[in-house]
Write a protein that holds these residues in place. Structure first.
Motif, mmCIF file in Angstrom:
data_model
loop_
_atom_site.group_PDB
_atom_site.id
_atom_site.type_symbol
_atom_site.label_atom_id
_atom_site.label_comp_id
_atom_site.label_asym_id
_atom_site.label_seq_id
_atom_site.Cartn_x
_atom_site.Cartn_y
_atom_site.Cartn_z
ATOM 1 N N GLY A 147 -24.722 0.736 7.918
ATOM 2 C CA GLY A 147 -25.180 -0.355 7.072
ATOM 3 C C GLY A 147 -24.936 -1.729 7.681
ATOM 4 O O GLY A 147 -25.730 -2.649 7.475
ATOM 5 N N ASN A 151 -27.990 -4.235 8.030
ATOM 6 C CA ASN A 151 -28.019 -5.574 7.429
ATOM 7 C C ASN A 151 -28.215 -6.645 8.495
ATOM 8 O O ASN A 151 -28.968 -7.598 8.300
ATOM 9 N N ASP A 270 -29.127 -5.419 0.022
ATOM 10 C CA ASP A 270 -28.112 -4.565 0.616
ATOM 11 C C ASP A 270 -27.984 -3.350 -0.301
ATOM 12 O O ASP A 270 -27.294 -3.386 -1.317
ATOM 13 N N CYS A 272 -26.836 -0.359 0.685
ATOM 14 C CA CYS A 272 -26.033 0.647 1.401
ATOM 15 C C CYS A 272 -25.462 1.676 0.435
ATOM 16 O O CYS A 272 -25.393 2.857 0.742
ATOM 17 N N ASP A 299 -27.828 3.326 3.668
ATOM 18 C CA ASP A 299 -26.847 4.106 4.421
ATOM 19 C C ASP A 299 -26.960 5.591 4.096
ATOM 20 O O ASP A 299 -26.247 6.091 3.212
ATOM 21 N N LYS A 302 -23.838 7.526 3.400
ATOM 22 C CA LYS A 302 -23.109 7.445 2.135
ATOM 23 C C LYS A 302 -23.704 8.462 1.143
ATOM 24 O O LYS A 302 -23.330 9.610 1.174
ATOM 25 N N GLY A 311 -27.500 4.813 9.475
ATOM 26 C CA GLY A 311 -27.965 3.734 8.603
ATOM 27 C C GLY A 311 -29.463 3.570 8.795
ATOM 28 O O GLY A 311 -30.058 4.189 9.680
#
Ligand SMILES: *Cc1c(COP(=O)(O)O)cnc(C)c1O
Length: 488
Positions: A147, A151, A270, A272, A299, A302, A311
């Motif tokens: 991530g 980003n 974002d 993630c 992500d 995750k 990512g």
């Protein structure tokens, strides 16, 4: 010159085959017996010293190398693949993904680019993510290490789009006015790091206060933008967070999209933690508006539980994405035919050589189907709510933040009100729980309140694990109070 030529291939594939089969057998035993083992344990000195031996100049049989690893590696892992790991924010990996990593290495392709099936898979995974996020087909994207890199790629494209100068040629010193990025005070630290790296410095990121659910305050955001404009600063990008790391807060993406449209500002999400909520039938609405973003960071390692690292960043304007990173040396020219035909994947990010991380994602998505992965996301959110209820029902415990997603922040109080003592008490509870091997929570501080933090991003967790964990927290809390009384 010697006639004897060497290779890294084994002299005898039979023993490699046997050892490979043994590794698969051991790996399956490791995963299937996971629940019975401690989540984490301290390494003994023998293990620490094992990893301090000097560089091995002479060969040794792979069997011996592997035997050493069996003893010294797997028992001392982070534990995030264990059902009772909820620290920081990890994923819990999966066996299919591990096979994908193995097969990716066997294929061996460099995913910087090339006319290969591996590149087709890399492109297909990004296309699937575009489809799942509601992005148009002609958008672009790239798989990244994680991530932070996703980003940073997005912020770089946004910066180049809003810089007001050809920033690739002129650099940031050529910019006619300073630019600003906005995010809530809950924003992940990787954004500051990215802006520092991109040369703008931490002051290019304005952190806007958050409300009682830790979401960015929309009125405060609008004020900050208006003030900056009045002061000759150019508002460039709003970063909406879909699932903050501290508490799982979800910014109002629909309102942010509207401000960005009206003001001509880049809208970055974002995601993630939360982008994959789009797959979750019962909680999809929590990320309404994400499909309007100019860019999304997400992500897979995750909430899709892809083994580290994986990512992804999506960019709506493919031309701007390509225009930010496209670069070819004389030794690396594109062709109409042959191995250098097609899309050159390294034209969409910083890295030239790239691993085949698409395969582990691709295999798991195909095997499980998007729907099941979405249901697992729902399951974690419902488990967090269950834990919240257990905490709310116990007067010795205090919930420290609203549970809006899969993160529960709470502390053991039992009548204690002194903040310093509460911090000492809960830090010690966290450490003793970790050292007991029963579970791994982490901690954070919210509005001056130190607390335990349980981020349930784990496809192996069951409700009973959460009950067992709370019992342990209560037990250790009582034990610590007893020790304090004994010492008083
Ligand atoms: C984890 C996280 C990141 C950083 O991602 P990495 O994969 O750890 O580099 C960024 N933003 C949010 C909201 C995160 O939770």
């Amino acid at each position: 010159m010697s006639d004897f030529e060497e290779t890294l291939d084994p002299d005898d594939w039979t023993s490699s085959r046997n050892l490979g089969h043994q590794m698969i057998d051991d790996a399956i035993a490791h995963l299937s017996e996971m629940r019975e083992r401690p989540v984490w344990q301290e390494m003994p000195d023998t293990v620490r010293s094992f990893f301090k031996s000097p560089a091995p100049m002479a060969p040794q049989p792979l069997d011996a190398v592997y035997a050493d690893l069996r003893e010294n590696l797997l028992p001392y892992s982070m534990g995030n693949i264990h059902p009772r790991f909820w620290g920081w924010y990890m994923g819990s990996s999966n066996f299919t993904g591990a096979l994908g990593d193995f097969l990716a290495a066997i294929d061996g392709s460099n995913l910087g680019g090339g006319n290969t099936a591996a590149a087709m898979i890399d492109i297909q995974v990004v296309n699937w993510f575009k489809e799942l996020m509601g992005f148009p087909e002609d958008a672009s994207g790239t798989l990244t290490s994680g991530g932070s890199m996703a980003n940073m790629v997005a912020l770089n494209v946004a910066r180049n789009a809003l810089a007001g100068v050809d920033v690739r040629a002129e650099g940031i010193l050529g910019m006619p006015q300073p630019i600003r990025f906005y995010a809530s005070d809950q924003v992940h630290s990787c954004h500051q790091k990215a802006l520092e790296t991109l040369g703008h410095g931490a002051s290019a990121l304005t952190e806007i206060e958050s409300d009682d659910h830790n979401r960015i305050s929309i009125p405060a955001l609008q004020d900050a933008i208006a003030k900056d404009r009045a002061n000759g600063i150019k508002p460039a990008c709003i970063i909406g967070t879909a699932g903050t790391t501290n508490t799982g807060a979800l910014d109002d993406l629909v309102s942010i999209a509207e401000i960005c449209r009206r003001e001509g500002i880049w809208f970055h999400v974002d995601g993630c933690i939360g982008a994959f909520l789009r797959l979750a039938p019962r909680h999809k609405h929590l990320v309404d508006g994400i499909d309007q973003a100019d860019s999304i960071a997400m992500d897979p390692h995750k909430w899709l539980h892809t083994p580290f690292e994986a990512g992804c960043v999506l960019i709506r304007d493919a031309q701007r994405h390509f225009g930010t990173f496209e670069m070819h040396g004389h030794y690396l020219q594109m062709q109409e035919r042959g191995l250098m035909a097609g899309t050159f994947l390294a034209d969409y990010g910083f890295e030239l050589s790239r691993g085949f991380k698409a395969l582990k994602i691709w295999m798991s998505l195909k095997e499980n189907g998007v729907e099941k992965l979405g249901r697992l996301i729902d399951q974690n959110i419902e488990q967090a709510r269950y834990l919240q209820q257990l905490i709310a029902a116990n007067p010795k415990l205090e919930l420290v933040a609203p549970v809006d997603l899969n993160i529960v922040c709470f502390r053991y109080t039992n009548g204690v009100t002194d903040e310093d003592r509460l911090k000492e008490l809960n830090t010690e509870i966290m450490l003793r729980v970790q050292e007991s091997g029963l579970a791994v929570p982490s901690d954070t501080t919210l509005d001056g309140k130190h607390c335990l933090r349980v981020a349930i991003n784990n496809h192996r967790t069951r409700r009973q694990d959460l009950g067992l964990f709370l019992d342990t927290v209560l037990h250790i809390g009582a034990e610590l109070e007893g020790e304090r009384r004994a010492n008083a």
